[in-house]
Design an enzyme around this catalytic site. Sequence first.
Site, PDB file in Angstrom:
ATOM      1  N   ALA A   1      -5.853   0.391  -2.101  1.00 47.21           N
ATOM      2  CA  ALA A   1      -5.905   1.836  -2.314  1.00 47.21           C
ATOM      3  C   ALA A   1      -7.365   2.243  -2.470  1.00 47.21           C
ATOM      4  O   ALA A   1      -8.200   1.423  -2.887  1.00 47.21           O
ATOM      5  CB  ALA A   1      -5.134   2.192  -3.577  1.00 47.21           C
TER       6      ALA A   1
ATOM      7  N   GLY B   1      -3.213  -2.658  -2.177  1.00 45.67           N
ATOM      8  CA  GLY B   1      -2.333  -1.913  -1.282  1.00 45.67           C
ATOM      9  C   GLY B   1      -2.368  -2.446   0.145  1.00 45.67           C
ATOM     10  O   GLY B   1      -1.403  -2.276   0.892  1.00 45.67           O
TER      11      GLY B   1
ATOM     12  N   GLU C   1       0.048  -5.190   0.113  1.00 40.74           N
ATOM     13  CA  GLU C   1       1.377  -4.574  -0.024  1.00 40.74           C
ATOM     14  C   GLU C   1       1.827  -3.950   1.295  1.00 40.74           C
ATOM     15  O   GLU C   1       2.997  -4.034   1.671  1.00 40.74           O
ATOM     16  CB  GLU C   1       1.334  -3.527  -1.137  1.00 40.74           C
ATOM     17  CG  GLU C   1       1.149  -4.166  -2.511  1.00 40.74           C
ATOM     18  CD  GLU C   1       0.862  -3.142  -3.602  1.00 40.74           C
ATOM     19  OE1 GLU C   1      -0.124  -2.390  -3.470  1.00 40.74           O
ATOM     20  OE2 GLU C   1       1.623  -3.085  -4.579  1.00 40.74           O
TER      21      GLU C   1
ATOM     22  N   GLU D   1      -5.491  -5.862  -8.502  1.00 38.13           N
ATOM     23  CA  GLU D   1      -5.448  -4.632  -9.301  1.00 38.13           C
ATOM     24  C   GLU D   1      -5.796  -4.864 -10.759  1.00 38.13           C
ATOM     25  O   GLU D   1      -6.413  -4.028 -11.415  1.00 38.13           O
ATOM     26  CB  GLU D   1      -4.051  -3.973  -9.199  1.00 38.13           C
ATOM     27  CG  GLU D   1      -3.752  -3.329  -7.861  1.00 38.13           C
ATOM     28  CD  GLU D   1      -3.168  -4.286  -6.824  1.00 38.13           C
ATOM     29  OE1 GLU D   1      -3.246  -5.521  -7.019  1.00 38.13           O
ATOM     30  OE2 GLU D   1      -2.626  -3.786  -5.823  1.00 38.13           O
TER      31      GLU D   1
END
Length: 258
Positions: free
Chosen positions: A65, A109, A112, A132
């Site tokens: 992200a 992300g 993911e 994270e």
Amino acid sequence: MPYDNIQVETRGRVGLVRLNRPKALNALSDGLVTDLQAALDAFEDDPEIHVIVVTGSEKAFAAGADIKEMADKSHMDAYLGDFITRKWGRLGTCRKPTIAAVAGYALGGGCELAMMADIIIAADTAKFGQPEITIGTIPGSGGTQRLTRLVGKSKAMLMCLTGWQMTAEEAERAGLVAKVVPAADLLDEALKIADRIASMSLPVAMMTKECVNRSYESTLAEGILFERRVFHSTFGLEDRKEGMSAFVEKRQPNFRDR
Ligand code: CAA
């Protein structure tokens, strides 16, 4: 349709999306995720497209992200905006088969996103991680759930609790990726697999995907029952008749997606 953060092209029956924010290592900004969602919607709606491939650059599939974009978000920004879940999950809800072709970093992300695809093909340069925790948060787009199902609890814990990155070779051993190839061959290999899938009956490929995914959501007995119902339904398809006739007649099948 031109996009700011991705490049999109079609290769025969394959829709190809390249994440394209090189200066930010394809960090998944709101703009990128919005573009990706729109491109996936368009490929899903296009009857000529059978398979979707998502890739990044040589250096990064995606480094997660966009930290700069989310650094100042409040809890209410995240909660009321349904941060991440609303748009991010689109790859995971595609009904057509999807492949992530991953080179370089697939972190946070990015990891993911790759795990939302049906098949991950990795370059030997790929690195997978859920870092994270090192920036004071946790995976927010399925990382703790999909990674655990794919590599097991101990490795998932190691990655999520320490930010340790898994190499492509380790990821293949752990079952996270289907195949590792030299970086120079990554896209060709992913497209070769995509072409092979695209040569099958589209509804049968979609049904197959639905059944495999069902194994994550159900007990064994329920999953087997679901599979049997779908198996029976293939007997209503012209493509099923064509596939079996072609075998018996010793010729290639001509699937027409019926
Ligand atoms: N968000 C925003 N910008 C990022 C970014 C990210 N996730 N990752 C890299 N960038 C930017 C850097 O800030 C840098 O920009 P500037 O040139 O403007 O400084 C540029 O991309 C190049 O990055 P580096 O200079 O850091 O490159 P490097 O080769 O030294 O390191 C890296 C590469 C190890 C991937 C490092 O960039 C890094 O650790 N990135 C962050 C990885 C991360 O923590 N990801 C998880 C994000 S949180 C998340 O994803 C939540 C979720 O579950 C959805």
